[in-house]
Design a protein around this motif. Sequence first.
Motif, PDB file in Angstrom:
ATOM      1  N   GLY A   1       0.831  -1.200   0.000  1.00  8.66           N
ATOM      2  CA  GLY A   1       0.000   0.000   0.000  1.00  8.66           C
ATOM      3  C   GLY A   1       0.859   1.239   0.000  1.00  8.66           C
ATOM      4  N   LEU A   2       0.238   2.396  -0.277  1.00  7.79           N
ATOM      5  CA  LEU A   2       0.955   3.663  -0.330  1.00  7.79           C
ATOM      6  C   LEU A   2       0.757   4.453   0.959  1.00  7.79           C
ATOM      7  CD1 LEU A   2       0.170   4.868  -3.973  1.00  7.79           C
ATOM      8  CD2 LEU A   2       2.252   3.758  -3.128  1.00  7.79           C
ATOM      9  N   VAL A   3       1.820   5.073   1.431  1.00  6.44           N
ATOM     10  CA  VAL A   3       1.778   5.954   2.588  1.00  6.44           C
ATOM     11  C   VAL A   3       1.885   7.381   2.064  1.00  6.44           C
ATOM     12  CG1 VAL A   3       2.886   6.634   4.742  1.00  6.44           C
ATOM     13  CG2 VAL A   3       2.897   4.222   4.024  1.00  6.44           C
ATOM     14  N   SER A   4       0.822   8.162   2.220  1.00  3.93           N
ATOM     15  CA  SER A   4       0.788   9.501   1.643  1.00  3.93           C
ATOM     16  C   SER A   4       1.831  10.407   2.283  1.00  3.93           C
ATOM     17  CB  SER A   4      -0.602  10.119   1.835  1.00  3.93           C
ATOM     18  OG  SER A   4      -0.613  11.464   1.381  1.00  3.93           O
ATOM     19  N   ARG A   5       2.480  11.206   1.451  1.00  4.62           N
ATOM     20  CA  ARG A   5       3.386  12.256   1.925  1.00  4.62           C
ATOM     21  C   ARG A   5       2.794  13.631   1.601  1.00  4.62           C
ATOM     22  NH1 ARG A   5       6.225   8.722   4.914  1.00  4.62           N
ATOM     23  NH2 ARG A   5       7.662   7.399   3.721  1.00  4.62           N
ATOM     24  N   ALA A   6       1.498  13.680   1.342  1.00  3.17           N
ATOM     25  CA  ALA A   6       0.866  14.935   0.931  1.00  3.17           C
ATOM     26  C   ALA A   6       0.956  15.989   2.033  1.00  3.17           C
ATOM     27  CB  ALA A   6      -0.600  14.689   0.582  1.00  3.17           C
ATOM     28  N   SER A   7       1.091  17.254   1.617  1.00  2.00           N
ATOM     29  CA  SER A   7       1.166  18.355   2.564  1.00  2.00           C
ATOM     30  C   SER A   7      -0.193  18.612   3.206  1.00  2.00           C
ATOM     31  CB  SER A   7       1.635  19.627   1.851  1.00  2.00           C
ATOM     32  OG  SER A   7       0.615  20.085   0.967  1.00  2.00           O
ATOM     33  N   PHE A   8      -0.175  19.357   4.300  1.00  4.75           N
ATOM     34  CA  PHE A   8      -1.413  19.732   4.980  1.00  4.75           C
ATOM     35  C   PHE A   8      -2.370  20.424   4.016  1.00  4.75           C
ATOM     36  CE2 PHE A   8      -3.875  23.120   6.938  1.00  4.75           C
ATOM     37  CZ  PHE A   8      -4.556  22.459   7.951  1.00  4.75           C
ATOM     38  N   PHE A   9      -1.863  21.376   3.247  1.00  2.00           N
ATOM     39  CA  PHE A   9      -2.737  22.142   2.355  1.00  2.00           C
ATOM     40  C   PHE A   9      -3.217  21.301   1.177  1.00  2.00           C
ATOM     41  CE2 PHE A   9      -0.918  25.823   4.558  1.00  2.00           C
ATOM     42  CZ  PHE A   9      -2.086  26.521   4.826  1.00  2.00           C
ATOM     43  N   GLN A  10      -2.408  20.350   0.721  1.00  4.54           N
ATOM     44  CA  GLN A  10      -2.878  19.472  -0.341  1.00  4.54           C
ATOM     45  C   GLN A  10      -4.030  18.608   0.153  1.00  4.54           C
ATOM     46  OE1 GLN A  10      -1.305  16.046  -3.463  1.00  4.54           O
ATOM     47  NE2 GLN A  10       0.188  17.116  -2.194  1.00  4.54           N
ATOM     48  N   MET A  11      -3.910  18.095   1.378  1.00  2.00           N
ATOM     49  CA  MET A  11      -4.995  17.309   1.958  1.00  2.00           C
ATOM     50  C   MET A  11      -6.245  18.169   2.142  1.00  2.00           C
ATOM     51  SD  MET A  11      -3.871  14.179   2.457  1.00  2.00           S
ATOM     52  CE  MET A  11      -4.874  13.474   3.759  1.00  2.00           C
ATOM     53  N   LEU A  12      -6.036  19.404   2.611  1.00  2.00           N
ATOM     54  CA  LEU A  12      -7.166  20.310   2.838  1.00  2.00           C
ATOM     55  C   LEU A  12      -7.886  20.625   1.533  1.00  2.00           C
ATOM     56  CD1 LEU A  12      -8.699  22.156   4.851  1.00  2.00           C
ATOM     57  CD2 LEU A  12      -7.019  23.943   4.318  1.00  2.00           C
ATOM     58  N   GLU A  13      -7.134  20.969   0.489  1.00  2.00           N
ATOM     59  CA  GLU A  13      -7.740  21.340  -0.782  1.00  2.00           C
ATOM     60  C   GLU A  13      -8.390  20.148  -1.470  1.00  2.00           C
ATOM     61  OE1 GLU A  13      -4.881  23.396  -3.133  1.00  2.00           O
ATOM     62  OE2 GLU A  13      -4.613  25.003  -1.661  1.00  2.00           O
ATOM     63  N   THR A  14      -7.805  18.956  -1.288  1.00  2.00           N
ATOM     64  CA  THR A  14      -8.417  17.751  -1.846  1.00  2.00           C
ATOM     65  C   THR A  14      -9.765  17.487  -1.181  1.00  2.00           C
ATOM     66  OG1 THR A  14      -6.264  16.783  -2.353  1.00  2.00           O
ATOM     67  CG2 THR A  14      -8.128  15.270  -2.200  1.00  2.00           C
ATOM     68  N   GLY A  15      -9.816  17.656   0.141  1.00  5.55           N
ATOM     69  CA  GLY A  15     -11.077  17.479   0.854  1.00  5.55           C
ATOM     70  C   GLY A  15     -12.125  18.476   0.411  1.00  5.55           C
ATOM     71  N   ARG A  16     -11.728  19.719   0.217  1.00  8.51           N
ATOM     72  CA  ARG A  16     -12.672  20.748  -0.232  1.00  8.51           C
ATOM     73  C   ARG A  16     -13.201  20.430  -1.632  1.00  8.51           C
ATOM     74  NH1 ARG A  16      -9.210  26.089   1.730  1.00  8.51           N
ATOM     75  NH2 ARG A  16      -9.934  26.086   3.915  1.00  8.51           N
ATOM     76  N   ALA A  17     -12.318  19.945  -2.510  1.00  4.58           N
ATOM     77  CA  ALA A  17     -12.751  19.595  -3.858  1.00  4.58           C
ATOM     78  C   ALA A  17     -13.758  18.453  -3.823  1.00  4.58           C
ATOM     79  CB  ALA A  17     -11.538  19.215  -4.709  1.00  4.58           C
ATOM     80  N   ARG A  18     -13.499  17.471  -2.990  1.00  2.00           N
ATOM     81  CA  ARG A  18     -14.425  16.344  -2.886  1.00  2.00           C
ATOM     82  C   ARG A  18     -15.775  16.794  -2.339  1.00  2.00           C
ATOM     83  NH1 ARG A  18     -10.713  11.268  -0.641  1.00  2.00           N
ATOM     84  NH2 ARG A  18      -9.530  10.955  -2.576  1.00  2.00           N
ATOM     85  N   ASP A  19     -15.754  17.749  -1.412  1.00  2.00           N
ATOM     86  CA  ASP A  19     -17.008  18.277  -0.885  1.00  2.00           C
ATOM     87  C   ASP A  19     -17.848  18.927  -1.975  1.00  2.00           C
ATOM     88  OD1 ASP A  19     -16.351  17.423   1.649  1.00  2.00           O
ATOM     89  OD2 ASP A  19     -15.602  19.374   2.331  1.00  2.00           O
ATOM     90  N   LYS A  20     -17.177  19.426  -3.028  1.00  2.00           N
ATOM     91  CA  LYS A  20     -17.878  20.044  -4.154  1.00  2.00           C
ATOM     92  C   LYS A  20     -18.228  19.032  -5.246  1.00  2.00           C
ATOM     93  CE  LYS A  20     -15.484  24.470  -3.501  1.00  2.00           C
ATOM     94  NZ  LYS A  20     -14.524  25.442  -4.106  1.00  2.00           N
ATOM     95  N   GLY A  21     -17.936  17.770  -4.986  1.00  2.00           N
ATOM     96  CA  GLY A  21     -18.242  16.745  -5.974  1.00  2.00           C
ATOM     97  C   GLY A  21     -17.159  16.513  -7.000  1.00  2.00           C
TER      98      GLY A  21
END
Length: 295
Positions: free
Chosen positions: A250-270
């Motif tokens: 499996g993959l262990v994410s190294r994504a930054s805090f802001f990348q995780m935040l913006e990805t979550g916001r995008a998903r909230d918008k569909g």
Amino acid sequence: MTDRVSPRQEQVLTSVLVTGQRPSRLQRQGRYTRESMRHPGKMLPAIASQVISAFTEPGDLVIDPMCGIGTTLVEAIHLGRDAAGVEYEPEFVHLTVGNLRHAHAQGATGTPQVLCGDARNIAAICAPLRGTAALALTSPPYGSYTHGHVLSGRDNGGGSVTKRHHRYSTDRGNLAHRSLDALLEGFGQILAGTSTLLRPAGALAVTVRPIRVKGELIDLPGQIIETAAGHGLVLTGRYAALLAGLRDRGLVSRASFFQMLETGRARDKGIPACVTAHEDLLILQRAADLPGGGR
């Protein structure tokens, strides 16, 4: 992966490069100066070292036309290769020089040089190196701002989350400030100029990932392949260089805090957004150097 790479390269590089086993911070810790960590868009040292090891031999010359804090150059001289870089921002040139001095203090044996200038003119800036480089390795800018570093409430006495070291450049002449079309045009000029520095059958490697522009996912790797083709460069290899760790299949994410935040916001918008787990590693060669002229 295409079938135009050499047998040696096929033995060294698999289709997926395991380059994110350690977080970027730990890859650079002790190997790069603390001062240089403020650069907002650094290449992973593990990517640079694996590519350099696969496509060059000790004593070969490696070039980076947009060298930033000098990751390509540092990893090259640690591997006994010579290195040359061009960087537009004087501040980053200063950071590169510091990292190269640090590398030599740690026993690096290669000979480096770094020049301050606009890489769109690299053929003239590095004219004495024409036809001598075994490899060029670089990455395009992704904009004038990046995720940078985070100061959380834990770091700033309970205040709001803030960014620091996220501005790539304040100079409007920097390609990072240009529109996507202008960025591709300028990067094409850089690729064309850099290719003149390669020796016959030399490789030009580009690490690049898709980007979002106003919410739309842009296939930047594909657009760079098309841009390169317009300058006589042919895609001869394509790999995935992991930015994530690989653990138990499996993959262990190294994504930054802001990348995780913006990805979550995008998903909230569909929007079916995902954090970035790899960069495309594109291997380009001059069509004239290939059998049949690249046809």
